[in-house]
Design a protein around this motif. Structure first.
Motif, PDB file in Angstrom:
ATOM      1  N   SER A 185      32.653  45.370  -2.257  1.00  0.00           N
ATOM      2  CA  SER A 185      32.983  45.530  -0.844  1.00  0.00           C
ATOM      3  C   SER A 185      33.997  44.481  -0.403  1.00  0.00           C
ATOM      4  CB  SER A 185      31.718  45.393   0.010  1.00  0.00           C
ATOM      5  OG  SER A 185      32.038  45.365   1.391  1.00  0.00           O
ATOM      6  N   ASP A 186      34.845  44.844   0.568  1.00  0.00           N
ATOM      7  CA  ASP A 186      35.776  43.892   1.161  1.00  0.00           C
ATOM      8  C   ASP A 186      35.239  43.360   2.489  1.00  0.00           C
ATOM      9  OD1 ASP A 186      36.000  46.119   2.756  1.00  0.00           O
ATOM     10  OD2 ASP A 186      38.137  46.442   2.409  1.00  0.00           O
ATOM     11  N   MET A 187      33.915  43.386   2.640  1.00  0.00           N
ATOM     12  CA  MET A 187      33.226  42.882   3.835  1.00  0.00           C
ATOM     13  C   MET A 187      32.163  41.871   3.434  1.00  0.00           C
ATOM     14  SD  MET A 187      32.563  46.514   5.743  1.00  0.00           S
ATOM     15  CE  MET A 187      31.257  45.756   6.710  1.00  0.00           C
ATOM     16  N   PHE A 188      31.958  40.881   4.299  1.00  0.00           N
ATOM     17  CA  PHE A 188      30.887  39.914   4.089  1.00  0.00           C
ATOM     18  C   PHE A 188      29.572  40.446   4.656  1.00  0.00           C
ATOM     19  CE2 PHE A 188      34.029  36.511   3.358  1.00  0.00           C
ATOM     20  CZ  PHE A 188      33.397  35.837   2.321  1.00  0.00           C
ATOM     21  N   ASP A 189      28.459  40.075   4.014  1.00  0.00           N
ATOM     22  CA  ASP A 189      27.144  40.204   4.622  1.00  0.00           C
ATOM     23  C   ASP A 189      26.279  39.040   4.158  1.00  0.00           C
ATOM     24  OD1 ASP A 189      26.038  40.877   2.117  1.00  0.00           O
ATOM     25  OD2 ASP A 189      25.998  43.023   2.545  1.00  0.00           O
ATOM     26  N   TRP A 190      25.002  39.067   4.538  1.00  0.00           N
ATOM     27  CA  TRP A 190      24.055  38.003   4.213  1.00  0.00           C
ATOM     28  C   TRP A 190      23.000  38.553   3.268  1.00  0.00           C
ATOM     29  CZ3 TRP A 190      23.179  32.854   4.871  1.00  0.00           C
ATOM     30  CH2 TRP A 190      21.886  32.376   4.679  1.00  0.00           C
ATOM     31  N   ALA A 191      22.648  37.792   2.227  1.00  0.00           N
ATOM     32  CA  ALA A 191      21.603  38.178   1.286  1.00  0.00           C
ATOM     33  C   ALA A 191      20.436  37.211   1.394  1.00  0.00           C
ATOM     34  CB  ALA A 191      22.139  38.202  -0.141  1.00  0.00           C
ATOM     35  N   GLN A 192      19.244  37.738   1.656  1.00  0.00           N
ATOM     36  CA  GLN A 192      18.036  36.927   1.662  1.00  0.00           C
ATOM     37  C   GLN A 192      17.634  36.603   0.223  1.00  0.00           C
ATOM     38  OE1 GLN A 192      17.321  35.558   4.630  1.00  0.00           O
ATOM     39  NE2 GLN A 192      15.300  36.491   4.961  1.00  0.00           N
ATOM     40  N   GLN A 193      17.325  35.352  -0.045  1.00  0.00           N
ATOM     41  CA  GLN A 193      16.897  34.955  -1.380  1.00  0.00           C
ATOM     42  C   GLN A 193      15.389  34.753  -1.462  1.00  0.00           C
ATOM     43  OE1 GLN A 193      19.590  35.821  -3.301  1.00  0.00           O
ATOM     44  NE2 GLN A 193      19.191  34.005  -4.528  1.00  0.00           N
ATOM     45  N   GLN A 194      14.789  34.188  -0.435  1.00  0.00           N
ATOM     46  CA  GLN A 194      13.354  33.913  -0.414  1.00  0.00           C
ATOM     47  C   GLN A 194      12.808  34.432   0.915  1.00  0.00           C
ATOM     48  OE1 GLN A 194      11.832  32.491  -3.004  1.00  0.00           O
ATOM     49  NE2 GLN A 194      13.677  31.958  -4.138  1.00  0.00           N
ATOM     50  N   GLY A 195      12.027  35.514   0.857  1.00  0.00           N
ATOM     51  CA  GLY A 195      11.479  36.057   2.088  1.00  0.00           C
ATOM     52  C   GLY A 195      11.931  37.480   2.314  1.00  0.00           C
ATOM     53  N   GLY A 196      11.997  37.891   3.588  1.00  0.00           N
ATOM     54  CA  GLY A 196      12.341  39.269   3.874  1.00  0.00           C
ATOM     55  C   GLY A 196      12.869  39.441   5.284  1.00  0.00           C
ATOM     56  N   GLY A 197      12.999  40.708   5.682  1.00  0.00           N
ATOM     57  CA  GLY A 197      13.465  41.024   7.026  1.00  0.00           C
ATOM     58  C   GLY A 197      14.615  41.995   7.053  1.00  0.00           C
ATOM     59  N   CYS A 198      15.280  42.224   5.892  1.00  0.00           N
ATOM     60  CA  CYS A 198      16.380  43.175   5.810  1.00  0.00           C
ATOM     61  C   CYS A 198      16.125  44.133   4.642  1.00  0.00           C
ATOM     62  CB  CYS A 198      17.719  42.460   5.595  1.00  0.00           C
ATOM     63  SG  CYS A 198      18.285  41.508   7.022  1.00  0.00           S
ATOM     64  N   PRO A 199      16.517  45.406   4.774  1.00  0.00           N
ATOM     65  CA  PRO A 199      16.308  46.361   3.678  1.00  0.00           C
ATOM     66  C   PRO A 199      16.988  45.903   2.394  1.00  0.00           C
ATOM     67  CG  PRO A 199      16.944  47.494   5.709  1.00  0.00           C
ATOM     68  CD  PRO A 199      17.136  46.022   5.955  1.00  0.00           C
ATOM     69  N   GLY A 200      16.207  45.838   1.343  1.00  0.00           N
ATOM     70  CA  GLY A 200      16.754  45.425   0.063  1.00  0.00           C
ATOM     71  C   GLY A 200      17.267  44.000   0.050  1.00  0.00           C
ATOM     72  N   HIS A 256      20.928  39.169  12.705  1.00  0.00           N
ATOM     73  CA  HIS A 256      19.629  39.684  12.280  1.00  0.00           C
ATOM     74  C   HIS A 256      18.535  38.715  12.714  1.00  0.00           C
ATOM     75  CE1 HIS A 256      20.878  43.106   9.718  1.00  0.00           C
ATOM     76  NE2 HIS A 256      21.982  42.396   9.557  1.00  0.00           N
ATOM     77  N   THR A 257      17.507  39.257  13.354  1.00  0.00           N
ATOM     78  CA  THR A 257      16.366  38.464  13.809  1.00  0.00           C
ATOM     79  C   THR A 257      15.120  38.897  13.048  1.00  0.00           C
ATOM     80  OG1 THR A 257      15.915  40.044  15.586  1.00  0.00           O
ATOM     81  CG2 THR A 257      17.379  38.198  16.108  1.00  0.00           C
ATOM     82  N   GLY A 258      14.042  38.136  13.219  1.00  0.00           N
ATOM     83  CA  GLY A 258      12.786  38.478  12.572  1.00  0.00           C
ATOM     84  C   GLY A 258      12.780  38.244  11.081  1.00  0.00           C
ATOM     85  N   LEU A 259      13.684  37.408  10.597  1.00  0.00           N
ATOM     86  CA  LEU A 259      13.722  37.111   9.163  1.00  0.00           C
ATOM     87  C   LEU A 259      12.639  36.112   8.811  1.00  0.00           C
ATOM     88  CD1 LEU A 259      17.586  36.758   8.593  1.00  0.00           C
ATOM     89  CD2 LEU A 259      16.167  38.828   8.540  1.00  0.00           C
ATOM     90  N   THR A 260      12.171  36.192   7.581  1.00  0.00           N
ATOM     91  CA  THR A 260      11.162  35.251   7.095  1.00  0.00           C
ATOM     92  C   THR A 260      11.614  34.642   5.782  1.00  0.00           C
ATOM     93  OG1 THR A 260       9.975  37.009   5.904  1.00  0.00           O
ATOM     94  CG2 THR A 260       9.285  36.557   8.175  1.00  0.00           C
ATOM     95  N   TRP A 261      11.146  33.412   5.549  1.00  0.00           N
ATOM     96  CA  TRP A 261      11.431  32.723   4.294  1.00  0.00           C
ATOM     97  C   TRP A 261      10.128  32.165   3.741  1.00  0.00           C
ATOM     98  CZ3 TRP A 261      14.683  32.438   8.532  1.00  0.00           C
ATOM     99  CH2 TRP A 261      15.995  32.907   8.325  1.00  0.00           C
ATOM    100  N   SER A 262      10.025  32.094   2.425  1.00  0.00           N
ATOM    101  CA  SER A 262       8.780  31.668   1.792  1.00  0.00           C
ATOM    102  C   SER A 262       8.516  30.185   1.982  1.00  0.00           C
ATOM    103  CB  SER A 262       8.808  32.010   0.297  1.00  0.00           C
ATOM    104  OG  SER A 262       9.894  31.345  -0.343  1.00  0.00           O
ATOM    105  N   ASN A 263       9.574  29.405   2.154  1.00  0.00           N
ATOM    106  CA  ASN A 263       9.386  27.954   2.296  1.00  0.00           C
ATOM    107  C   ASN A 263      10.524  27.376   3.121  1.00  0.00           C
ATOM    108  OD1 ASN A 263       8.803  25.264   2.062  1.00  0.00           O
ATOM    109  ND2 ASN A 263       9.270  25.108  -0.120  1.00  0.00           N
ATOM    110  N   THR A 264      10.225  26.995   4.346  1.00  0.00           N
ATOM    111  CA  THR A 264      11.230  26.357   5.195  1.00  0.00           C
ATOM    112  C   THR A 264      10.859  24.918   5.526  1.00  0.00           C
ATOM    113  OG1 THR A 264      10.155  27.144   7.224  1.00  0.00           O
ATOM    114  CG2 THR A 264      11.858  28.557   6.242  1.00  0.00           C
ATOM    115  N   SER A 265       9.844  24.383   4.847  1.00  0.00           N
ATOM    116  CA  SER A 265       9.338  23.054   5.205  1.00  0.00           C
ATOM    117  C   SER A 265      10.381  21.959   5.006  1.00  0.00           C
ATOM    118  CB  SER A 265       8.090  22.728   4.376  1.00  0.00           C
ATOM    119  OG  SER A 265       8.394  22.722   2.987  1.00  0.00           O
TER     120      SER A 265
END
Length: 325
Positions: A185-200, A256-265
């Motif tokens: 793709s010639d567009m930027f997006d964000w990829a979640q590495q730890q956690g969830g909130g976005c499809p795939g 994007h809101t409502g994202l979660t991460w496994s460890n944000t401490s």
């Protein structure tokens, strides 16, 4: 001897004394210039942009690469990020600059009318280009829960977009997420590495203003990561071929809101300014060179250079640099 002759003699003598003193002063100044201790690089603030002068506590890290270098030695050589010549960068051990220019390009190559920029150098293999890690300043135990990152990027004319990773946001042991251009793709997006909130785990541009990038153009990009409130957003605009065209506060392209991460401490950030794409022949392979310039990290919105709400002054020429053989 008459009085006039005596006066001329005194004048000549005085002129000789002043000439001697002037020569002595210039000689001393020359010696100080040549033999003085060279200026040492700052590990976090290496930019002539006024907001990066150390007086703004919300600014955590800057680099405008105007010294003609991204990093000199890699992370495993000559002290790595602790070596002052690297200005806090821990450079890749998997590649060397084919032009031997410390992964920088100068001569009017920088964004926003500046001289120098960092570069991946030409690459078409996984990991075989300029990339490096850096911490944010000042060194803290808790890092930051709310962070903004601005940079300018330019993909070389004819660039082949691949499945590419660009900037990792992490705490040193946990990768929270990254910016990417996925699957050619010639567009930027964000990829979640730890956690969830976005499809795939892929958070796509969703503001109805998707931006497709044109090779040969500079792009302002600013990412906001709020770990405490589960928020990722970024602004991006086409600044033209010289990078001078971004005059507004930035256009919101992704939120994007409502994202979660496994460890944000531990918060954020160690960041990894990467350039990964698959090896030749694989799905999503890339080919070309990418310039990355005017890097700033802060705890508040940064904005484009020269735009309302952003810094309004282009970097001044850098002086007092240490020239390496």
């Amino acid at each position: 001897m008459n009085k006039l002759a005596g006066h001329k003699a005194n004048t000549v003598a005085l002129m000789g004394q002043w000439s001697f003193l002037l020569i002595l002063g210039l000689t001393s100044l020359f010696a100080e210039t040549i033999f003085a201790e060279p200026a040492q690089a700052h590990p976090f603030l290496n930019s002539a942009e006024p907001q990066c002068n150390g007086n703004d506590p919300t600014i955590l890290m800057c680099d405008d690469y105007e010294d003609g270098s991204w990093f000199v030695t890699n992370a495993d050589t000559a002290g790595g990020s602790n070596n002052p010549v690297n200005q806090g960068w821990a450079g890749t051990i998997y590649a060397t600059d084919p032009l031997k220019q410390n992964f920088a390009r100068c001569g009017g190559q920088g964004a926003v009318g500046t001289n120098c920029t960092a570069t991946t150098a030409y690459r078409n293999q996984s990991g075989k280009g300029g990339q490096a890690w850096h911490r944010l300043g000042p060194q803290t135990a808790t890092n930051y829960m709310n962070i903004y990152h601005r940079e300018y990027l330019k993909f070389s004319p004819g660039y082949k977009f691949g499945h590419e990773k660009w900037t990792f946001y992490e705490d040193g042991s946990t990768q929270h997420g990254l910016t990417q251009t996925p699957f050619g793709s010639d567009m930027f997006d964000w990829a979640q590495q730890q956690g969830g909130g976005c499809p795939g785990q892929r958070c796509a541009q969703n503001q109805g203003k998707d931006l497709h990038m044109i090779p040969g153009h500079w792009y302002y990009m600013e990412t906001h990561l709020d770990l405490a409130n589960g928020l990722v957003e970024f602004w991006q605009d086409d600044c033209g071929t010289n990078g001078l065209g971004c005059k507004g506060p930035g256009t919101l392209r992704l939120r994007h809101t409502g994202l979660t991460w496994s460890n944000t401490s531990k918060g954020c950030c160690n960041f990894h300014q990467e350039n990964w794409c698959p090896a030749p022949g694989g799905a999503g392979e890339c080919a070309g060179e990418v310039y990355r310039d005017q890097t700033v990290w802060a705890t508040r919105r940064i904005g484009p250079m020269g735009a309302p709400g952003g810094d309004t002054t282009a970097p001044a020429p850098v002086t007092g640099l240490m020239v390496l053989p």
